[in-house]
Design an enzyme around this catalytic site. Structure first.
Site, short mmCIF file in Angstrom:
data_model
loop_
_atom_site.label_atom_id
_atom_site.label_comp_id
_atom_site.label_asym_id
_atom_site.label_seq_id
_atom_site.Cartn_x
_atom_site.Cartn_y
_atom_site.Cartn_z
N LYS A 1 0.85 -0.97 -0.21
CA LYS A 1 0.00 -0.12 -0.04
C LYS A 1 0.90 1.17 0.18
O LYS A 1 1.77 1.35 0.99
CB LYS A 1 -0.90 -0.06 1.42
CG LYS A 1 -1.84 1.05 1.43
CD LYS A 1 -3.17 1.08 0.70
CE LYS A 1 -3.96 2.09 0.74
NZ LYS A 1 -3.62 3.04 -0.22
N GLY B 1 -3.82 -5.24 -10.59
CA GLY B 1 -4.52 -4.40 -9.52
C GLY B 1 -5.80 -4.77 -9.63
O GLY B 1 -6.31 -5.41 -8.43
N ASN C 1 -0.10 4.14 -13.61
CA ASN C 1 -1.12 4.50 -12.35
C ASN C 1 -2.36 4.66 -12.99
O ASN C 1 -2.78 4.48 -14.28
CB ASN C 1 -0.52 6.03 -11.99
CG ASN C 1 -0.82 5.71 -10.40
OD1 ASN C 1 -2.00 5.56 -10.00
ND2 ASN C 1 -0.20 6.45 -9.49
N CYS D 1 1.47 12.43 -7.56
CA CYS D 1 1.16 13.14 -6.25
C CYS D 1 1.26 14.82 -6.59
O CYS D 1 2.11 15.06 -7.12
CB CYS D 1 1.78 12.84 -4.97
SG CYS D 1 1.98 10.99 -4.65
#
Lengths: 243, 303
Positions: free
Chosen positions: B45, B266, B193, B131
């Site tokens: 995580k 995922g 991502n 991010c």
């Protein structure tokens, strides 16, 4: 948690948009009332988490409301259809901790988990009362199931078309209790929280990704730290709830 | 007998299957379901310097063949991960893990890598640069080649273990970002991502997700991921961990042919908790189907 294939025994309408489905299969992992199952439906990516209404050695019964595309499809399923189901999800209600005079309160599709809980509480020799809240008469379901268990059952409707007019909290003073177990929409849970004088166990709902604690999709803050509704919940003890 | 082994920067995995960060917790949840040592590895995580609760709920929306999540990097923070999560993980996993980390400033990435680099269980650092950079007005590190270069360079200075940079697909030219991190010294690249997406509840006329937008994943994005891996493979000479919508051993083969050395799984873990295990078990059969003896032979085979 267990993944297995269940076969539909029946899937019938109880009201215009609430259905009852009995699923025959391996129920060995369903340990406590208040748990839910997570159902894979053809053509839908995520599973549908639905609370357990009743359970025995050969089948689990659920009651669900048609609220979107997934449940719209689910209501069309017929006898003999097979479903991939994850069972044994959520922490449920701990019958031993529930006190001796337990007041059950269910609102709308929060009513179903109260039935299996009522059975387990009665088996444990406890006194059980039930309050079920609906908007109007046409929405009422499962009343006769509770009555068949011998549980004093009070119905409230918002429009007064059946039973006590108003909300579930309007019936709470009619019952003597030392613990409340409840499931329903959040505003109802909150009203019960404020109106109840005792401890209690509150079952929460949240949109879930996986349903087994992996994705952190359904996290909430409690006085005892961050919790996942699917794994650490859906049942939280009154003392830990932050509104 | 087929050979499923692959090597990432000197680290040899029994097979290329790695459950992706955010879908596998810190491993032990799944260890209750099956022996997770069957996996090549897994990516834990996304971990940040400070504990994070993440975004408000609802965080999840369903899409055709996929889902949108807006968890917001909920995690207990690096110190708790090292003192509490990794010891629990060691009890059920005897392989090395991919340490997925996130940060909101270059110094944060550096501090986390410094700490994790000392942990034996870490096989490589997977640096999530999707991010917002709090020092650059919230502009995403991963959408700016200079910022991506800067964070890679800084992390590489303190890392003794391989550093893989995880790229966002939400850019005009993913190959140029890949080249920037290669130039900064990255040992490898992880991609993709999630894609930025959203859903609207037509009854309430409001976004389904509290944060309005979120990361779109699941089998629906596989073809976009495949294209990105293909483009990045053309652009760089460092290994690639490919991911995005992978849901079968067939997808793994295709992703490797596009250029991936290893493959992360995922969202599929969330709908099929045994998904990664089933893919590992099915891999030899699919290799035989395509007459592959040595899995590593097909990496980039489509070029």
């Amino acid at each position: 948690m267990k993944q297995s294939i269940f076969t539909i025994d029946y899937n019938i309408a109880l009201t215009s948009d609430v259905y009852k489905m009995r699923l025959i299969g391996d129920t060995s992992d369903i340990k406590r009332p208040g748990e839910f199952v997570n159902i894979k439906l053809d053509g839908f990516y995520l599973r549908r988490p639905i609370s357990v209404f009743d359970c025995d050695e050969e089948a689990v019964t659920i009651i669900y409301k048609v609220v979107g595309e997934g449940t719209e499809y689910m209501k069309t399923l017929e006898y003999g259809a097979q479903l991939d189901v994850l069972t044994g999800l959520g922490n449920g209600y701990d019958v031993d901790k529930c006190g001796d005079k337990v007041l059950l309160i269910g609102g709308g599709v929060g009513v179903p988990p109260m039935y299996y809980l009522a059975k387990k509480l009665l088996e444990a020799g406890k006194t059980v009362s039930m309050i079920m809240g609906f908007n109007k008469k046409e929405e009422i379901f499962a009343k006769e199931d509770f009555e068949a268990l011998g549980v004093p059952t009070y119905v409230t409707t918002v429009d007064g078309s059946e039973g006590i007019k108003g909300f579930v909290t309007n019936a709470m003073d009619m019952v003597e209790y030392d613990c409340v177990c409840t499931c329903g929409p959040e505003p109802m849970l909150r009203a019960v929280y404020d109106a109840s004088k005792t401890t209690g166990y509150y079952s929460f709902e949240e949109r879930m990704g996986c349903g087994f604690g992996a994705c952190m999709g359904c996290s909430c803050k409690t006085k005892y730290g961050n919790k996942r509704i699917c794994k650490d919940g859906p049942v939280l003890v009154k003392e830990e709830i932050i509104w | 007998m087929v050979d499923t082994r692959v090597t990432l920067s000197g680290w040899t995995l029994d097979n290329p299957i790695i459950p992706a960060s955010g879908t596998f917790g810190y491993g032990y949840e799944y260890a209750e379901l099956y022996d997770i040592n069957i996996l090549g590895s897994f990516s834990f995580k996304g971990t940040t310097l400070e504990p994070r609760f993440g975004n408000p709920t609802p965080r999840i929306a369903e899409t055709p063949n996929g889902m949108i999540n807006s968890v917001g990097l909920q995690n207990p923070g690096i110190d708790a991960v090292i003192s509490e999560e990794l010891p629990k993980l060691r009890k059920c996993f005897n392989k090395k893990v991919v340490a997925n980390i996130g940060g909101f400033a270059v110094e944060e990435f550096v501090k986390i890598v410094e700490k994790l680099d000392k942990e034996d269980i870490v096989g490589l650092h997977e640096v999530n640069i999707s991010c917002p950079n709090l020092h650059k007005g919230g502009k995403n590190f991963g959408t700016d080649a200079d910022a991506a270069y800067e964070v890679t360079k800084a992390v590489k200075k303190v890392a003794t273990k391989p550093v893989y940079i995880k790229l966002t697909p939400n850019v005009t030219d993913i190959a140029s970002i890949a080249k920037a991190v290669e130039e900064a010294g990255a040992d490898g690249i992880s991609l993709i991502n999630t894609l930025l997406g959203m859903r609207i509840n037509k009854r309430t006329r409001k976004p389904v997700i509290a944060n309005k937008m979120g990361g779109f994943s699941g089998s629906a994005i596989f073809l976009v991921a495949l294209r990105c891996v293909y483009q990045v493979y053309e652009a760089v000479n460092i290994p690639i961990i490919g991911m995005g919508g992978v849901s079968s051993a067939e997808d793994v083969i295709e992703m490797m042919m596009a250029g991936a050395t290893a493959v992360e799984v995922g969202a599929y873990n969330l709908v099929n908790p045994y998904g990664s295990k089933e893919i590992v078990e099915d891999l030899p059969r699919v290799m035989e189907k395509y007459r592959i003896e040595q899995l590593s032979d097909i990496i980039g085979g489509a070029h």
